[in-house]
Scaffold this active site. Structure first.
Site, short mmCIF file in Angstrom:
data_model
loop_
_atom_site.label_atom_id
_atom_site.label_comp_id
_atom_site.label_asym_id
_atom_site.label_seq_id
_atom_site.Cartn_x
_atom_site.Cartn_y
_atom_site.Cartn_z
N ASP A 67 0.81 -1.21 0.00
CA ASP A 67 0.00 0.00 0.00
C ASP A 67 0.85 1.27 0.00
O ASP A 67 2.07 1.22 0.17
CB ASP A 67 -0.97 0.00 1.20
CG ASP A 67 -0.30 -0.48 2.50
OD1 ASP A 67 0.95 -0.40 2.59
OD2 ASP A 67 -1.02 -0.92 3.40
N ASN A 136 -7.71 -2.97 14.01
CA ASN A 136 -9.09 -3.18 13.55
C ASN A 136 -9.20 -4.39 12.61
O ASN A 136 -10.23 -4.62 12.00
CB ASN A 136 -9.64 -1.92 12.85
CG ASN A 136 -8.89 -1.59 11.56
OD1 ASN A 136 -7.93 -2.28 11.19
ND2 ASN A 136 -9.31 -0.56 10.86
N HIS A 138 -7.37 -4.91 9.84
CA HIS A 138 -7.06 -4.70 8.42
C HIS A 138 -5.77 -5.42 8.01
O HIS A 138 -4.90 -5.69 8.85
CB HIS A 138 -7.04 -3.21 8.04
CG HIS A 138 -5.86 -2.42 8.52
ND1 HIS A 138 -5.85 -1.06 8.58
CD2 HIS A 138 -4.63 -2.81 8.97
CE1 HIS A 138 -4.68 -0.64 9.03
NE2 HIS A 138 -3.93 -1.68 9.27
N GLU A 143 -9.61 -2.18 4.78
CA GLU A 143 -10.25 -1.81 6.04
C GLU A 143 -11.53 -2.63 6.24
O GLU A 143 -12.11 -3.13 5.27
CB GLU A 143 -10.59 -0.31 6.02
CG GLU A 143 -9.38 0.62 5.89
CD GLU A 143 -8.56 0.74 7.18
OE1 GLU A 143 -8.48 -0.23 7.96
OE2 GLU A 143 -7.99 1.82 7.41
#
Ligand code: PGA
Length: 245
Positions: A67, A136, A138, A143
């Site tokens: 990313d 979270n 990811h 996400e």
């Protein structure tokens, strides 16, 4: 899935470096899928040490990163391109032209996503993918959401991700709000995957990834469907609730 539980961050880094080094030795022209963040940093340092000792050769290795922030150039110190160069690429003999990272400055998001998918395709897919996990759940910047997104896409970052990454910026307002990320299909098509996790902040996400339902609400849970995953996690990251390992 093979799970290595390590005492601490340093041991996690050593085990992950062992797995990556084994891949480089066994297939010197491997395509490595690489991750940024605090988690893989120790492993990169150890790989650099092994390169300096003459134990590893990266001259035929290709890399694709997961990313990049939208809006940051490769020479911006907060960009993932800068991170990869300063923490890994500039210290080993990988060829710059063999390293691939989404172009954060490309404003035409559809064009950049298409280009990056083609890059991954042209390399013939990924041999070994390194992953961290967000608190979270990811992976890359995939996400939590309503659906798994298969290919490279541009995402609005979750509030929790912006908060978690604010530590690298002078203020949370400076954290970019969007990023390019490799999609779930490219990650799952990797021949093998090393998922690294360290620290209590990752414990709940890691537990749900390994033992919870497979759901886009916790993107890392999709790794349960992959047949060749190595989880390398320290005691704190493995400390959530019942742990049969
Ligand atoms: P970290 O990030 O390694 O900096 O904890 C991991 C991630 O968010 O994927």
């Amino acid at each position: 899935m093979r799970i290595y539980r390590t005492k601490n961050y340093d041991e996690m880094s050593r085990k992950a470096a062992d797995l990556i080094a084994a891949q480089v030795v066994m297939k010197p022209d491997s395509v490595l899928g690489l991750a940024t963040g605090s988690t893989p940093l120790g492993a990169y340092r150890l790989l650099i040490e092994r390169y300096e000792k003459g134990e590893l050769d990266f001259s035929e290795i290709c890399s694709v990163n997961l990313d990049e922030y939208v809006g940051l150039s490769a020479d911006d110190e907060q960009s993932y391109a800068y991170f990869m160069h300063s923490n890994f690429f500039d210290h080993i003999n990988i060829r710059p032209e063999n390293t691939h990272i989404p172009n954060g400055l490309e404003e035409d998001t559809a064009l950049e996503c298409h280009r990056y998918n083609r890059v991954i395709g042209a390399l013939g897919g990924i041999d070994l993918q390194i992953l961290g996990i967000g608190s979270n759940g990811h992976i890359g910047f995939n996400e939590p959401g309503d659906a798994f997104v298969p290919d490279t896409h541009c995402v609005e970052l979750a509030g929790s991700t912006i908060q978690a990454n604010a530590r690298f910026f002078s203020s949370p307002d400076e954290v970019p709000t969007a990023a390019y990320t490799m999609g779930i299909r490219s990650i799952l098509q990797a021949k093998s995957i090393v998922l690294m996790a360290s620290g209590k902040a990752k414990a709940e996400a890691l537990y749900r990834a390994l033992h919870g339902p497979v759901t886009p609400a916790l993107p890392a849970s999709i790794l349960q469907l992959h047949s060749h995953v190595f989880v390398v996690a320290d005691e704190e990251a493995m400390s959530e609730r019942f742990n049969p390992f």
